[in-house]
Each structure stands twice: as structure tokens, then as C-alpha cells.
Design an enzyme around this catalytic site. Structure first.
Site, short mmCIF file in Angstrom:
data_model
loop_
_atom_site.label_atom_id
_atom_site.label_comp_id
_atom_site.label_asym_id
_atom_site.label_seq_id
_atom_site.Cartn_x
_atom_site.Cartn_y
_atom_site.Cartn_z
N VAL A 177 0.84 -1.20 0.00
CA VAL A 177 0.00 0.00 0.00
C VAL A 177 0.88 1.25 0.00
CG1 VAL A 177 -0.21 0.17 2.53
CG2 VAL A 177 -2.07 1.02 1.06
N CYS A 178 0.39 2.29 -0.68
CA CYS A 178 1.03 3.61 -0.63
C CYS A 178 -0.12 4.62 -0.54
CB CYS A 178 1.95 3.84 -1.84
SG CYS A 178 1.10 3.85 -3.43
N ARG A 179 0.05 5.81 -1.07
CA ARG A 179 -1.02 6.81 -0.96
C ARG A 179 -2.17 6.51 -1.93
NH1 ARG A 179 -3.50 11.63 -1.39
NH2 ARG A 179 -2.87 12.57 -3.33
#
Length: 112
Positions: free
Chosen positions: A67-69
Site C-alpha cells: 500500500v502507498c497513498r
């Protein structure tokens, strides 16, 4: 390899907390300030640029979710990992989608 070759998972298909999830690991590749402003409980935080050097910190016997932004960095690191024979999936929409779905976040440094 294209983004279409990379598996994805929706935030709505994930638990709110990965602390006791022995089968999966949620790798958060955002920067420290992003992590501190809100992250998933039980996630492993390794900023994108540090992943190659810190790969040993990731339990590769578990299902890997990244996951990231918004998903861009997640796709980049999954492409890197897949080229090294490490399977995983990108959390579609990242933390923006996570929070948009009303899922809980923790703030502060927490576990890293």
C-alpha cells in the site's frame, strides 16, 4: 511487464487490522511523514527507496500486500519484487481509498 500483470486487492476485502494476521503482511511504502499522518494497524512500514536494502525484514512466507497513498509507488515496488520472483498484490487506491472506505487508521510513529 505492465500494471495489468500485477495482482490487485480492494481495501474492502482487507481486515481493518493486520496485527494478528499470520497469513498476510501489509507493506506500507510511503514516506515517514505520510506514515505518521495515518497508517493501518499492524502494517510494516518500509519507505519505497529502502525496500531493496531492507527486503530481509519482509516475511516472504506470508501473502504480501503493498500500500502507498494512491497505488503508484505500490505498482513500482511490485514490479521490482516480481522481477525478483516475489509475488504480491497492490492495494487498489492505497490509503486514499482506505480512508475513503471509512476504515480506521493509527497516527504517530507506531511500529516501523
Amino acid at each position: 511487464m505492465s500494471m495489468g500483470d500485477i495482482e490487485t486487492v480492494a481495501v474492502t476485502d482487507l481486515p481493518d487490522d493486520f496485527t494478528d494476521d499470520g497469513d498476510r503482511i501489509l507493506l506500507d511504502v510511503r514516506e515517514d511523514d505520510e506514515w505518521e499522518s495515518g497508517h493501518v494497524r499492524g502494517a510494516l512500514h518500509i519507505p519505497l527507496a529502502e525496500v531493496p536494502a531492507r527486503i530481509d525484514e519482509i516475511d516472504l512466507d506470508r501473502e504480501l500486500l503493498v500500500v502507498c497513498r494512491t497505488s503508484g509507488r505500490s505498482y513500482r515496488i511490485m514490479e521490482y519484487l516480481l522481477m525478483r520472483g516475489i509475488d504480491g498484490a497492490v492495494v487498489t487506491g492505497g490509503m486514499v481509498a482506505w480512508q475513503g472506505a471509512g476504515k480506521p487508521v493509527e497516527t504517530g510513529a507506531g511500529e516501523q
